[in-house]
Design a protein around this motif. Sequence first.
Motif, mmCIF file in Angstrom:
data_model
loop_
_atom_site.group_PDB
_atom_site.id
_atom_site.type_symbol
_atom_site.label_atom_id
_atom_site.label_comp_id
_atom_site.label_asym_id
_atom_site.label_seq_id
_atom_site.Cartn_x
_atom_site.Cartn_y
_atom_site.Cartn_z
ATOM 1 N N UNK A 84 0.810 -1.216 0.000
ATOM 2 C CA UNK A 84 0.000 0.000 0.000
ATOM 3 C C UNK A 84 0.844 1.266 0.000
ATOM 4 N N UNK A 85 2.112 1.156 0.289
ATOM 5 C CA UNK A 85 2.981 2.330 0.359
ATOM 6 C C UNK A 85 3.456 2.781 -1.015
ATOM 7 N N UNK A 86 3.200 2.017 -2.058
ATOM 8 C CA UNK A 86 3.688 2.392 -3.379
ATOM 9 C C UNK A 86 2.798 3.463 -4.008
ATOM 10 N N UNK A 87 3.398 4.289 -4.824
ATOM 11 C CA UNK A 87 2.655 5.372 -5.488
ATOM 12 C C UNK A 87 1.604 4.809 -6.429
ATOM 13 N N UNK A 88 1.922 3.717 -7.097
ATOM 14 C CA UNK A 88 0.975 3.098 -8.035
ATOM 15 C C UNK A 88 -0.281 2.632 -7.298
ATOM 16 N N UNK A 89 -0.092 1.996 -6.143
ATOM 17 C CA UNK A 89 -1.230 1.530 -5.361
ATOM 18 C C UNK A 89 -2.074 2.702 -4.876
ATOM 19 N N UNK A 90 -1.415 3.736 -4.343
ATOM 20 C CA UNK A 90 -2.160 4.905 -3.835
ATOM 21 C C UNK A 90 -2.952 5.571 -4.938
ATOM 22 N N UNK A 91 -2.365 5.687 -6.122
ATOM 23 C CA UNK A 91 -3.059 6.305 -7.249
ATOM 24 C C UNK A 91 -4.286 5.489 -7.658
ATOM 25 N N UNK A 138 -8.271 6.581 -7.357
ATOM 26 C CA UNK A 138 -9.186 6.512 -8.502
ATOM 27 C C UNK A 138 -10.437 5.709 -8.145
ATOM 28 N N UNK A 139 -10.234 4.545 -7.503
ATOM 29 C CA UNK A 139 -11.383 3.724 -7.090
ATOM 30 C C UNK A 139 -12.277 4.485 -6.123
ATOM 31 N N UNK A 140 -11.671 5.220 -5.195
ATOM 32 C CA UNK A 140 -12.446 5.979 -4.214
ATOM 33 C C UNK A 140 -13.251 7.089 -4.881
ATOM 34 N N UNK A 141 -12.663 7.784 -5.860
ATOM 35 C CA UNK A 141 -13.405 8.825 -6.583
ATOM 36 C C UNK A 141 -14.602 8.233 -7.318
ATOM 37 N N UNK A 142 -14.419 7.075 -7.940
ATOM 38 C CA UNK A 142 -15.521 6.417 -8.658
ATOM 39 C C UNK A 142 -16.614 6.009 -7.681
ATOM 40 N N UNK A 143 -16.212 5.487 -6.508
ATOM 41 C CA UNK A 143 -17.192 5.074 -5.500
ATOM 42 C C UNK A 143 -17.994 6.265 -4.989
ATOM 43 N N UNK A 144 -17.325 7.364 -4.676
ATOM 44 C CA UNK A 144 -18.002 8.556 -4.168
ATOM 45 C C UNK A 144 -18.919 9.142 -5.237
ATOM 46 N N UNK A 145 -18.471 9.126 -6.484
ATOM 47 C CA UNK A 145 -19.312 9.645 -7.568
ATOM 48 C C UNK A 145 -20.583 8.806 -7.723
ATOM 49 N N UNK A 146 -20.454 7.472 -7.639
ATOM 50 C CA UNK A 146 -21.628 6.599 -7.733
ATOM 51 C C UNK A 146 -22.565 6.839 -6.551
#
Length: 127
Positions: free
Chosen positions: A65-72, A76-84
């Motif tokens: 979870x500490x990697x930049x790729x994972x955080x990004x 993105x998943x969180x933005x999609x969830x909040x938008x839905x």
Amino acid sequence: MKRLKMMLSPDQADSDLGWGQSDAESVLNDLKVGCLSDETMEGEGKTRSLAQPTLSREEKRRRRRATAKYRSAHATRERIRVEAFNVAFAELRKLLPTLPPDKKLSKIEILRLAICYISYLNHVLDV
């Protein structure tokens, strides 16, 4: 280390090793120390490194979870969830009667109004 190297040599007889059955515990201790030692082995010039300890499941998860790729990807998943989530609230808001009809309601107000409206509709059906 000399004892370890001598023991690992396949062309030497047991009598050449310089230790007997009573010395077995010290040999095992030497083997353990030799396997974990980062000293240079005699005659070979190679260095043994410490074996990395096995990581717990939680530690592996933290490192991943500490990697930049994972955080990004997580962002993105969180933005999609909040938008839905917000789209669902907007659709629910359209189904609820309010005066004025375009009044901005908070999410908790939408939920409370929906509960009251469903209760009202149940009462109408019962009568």
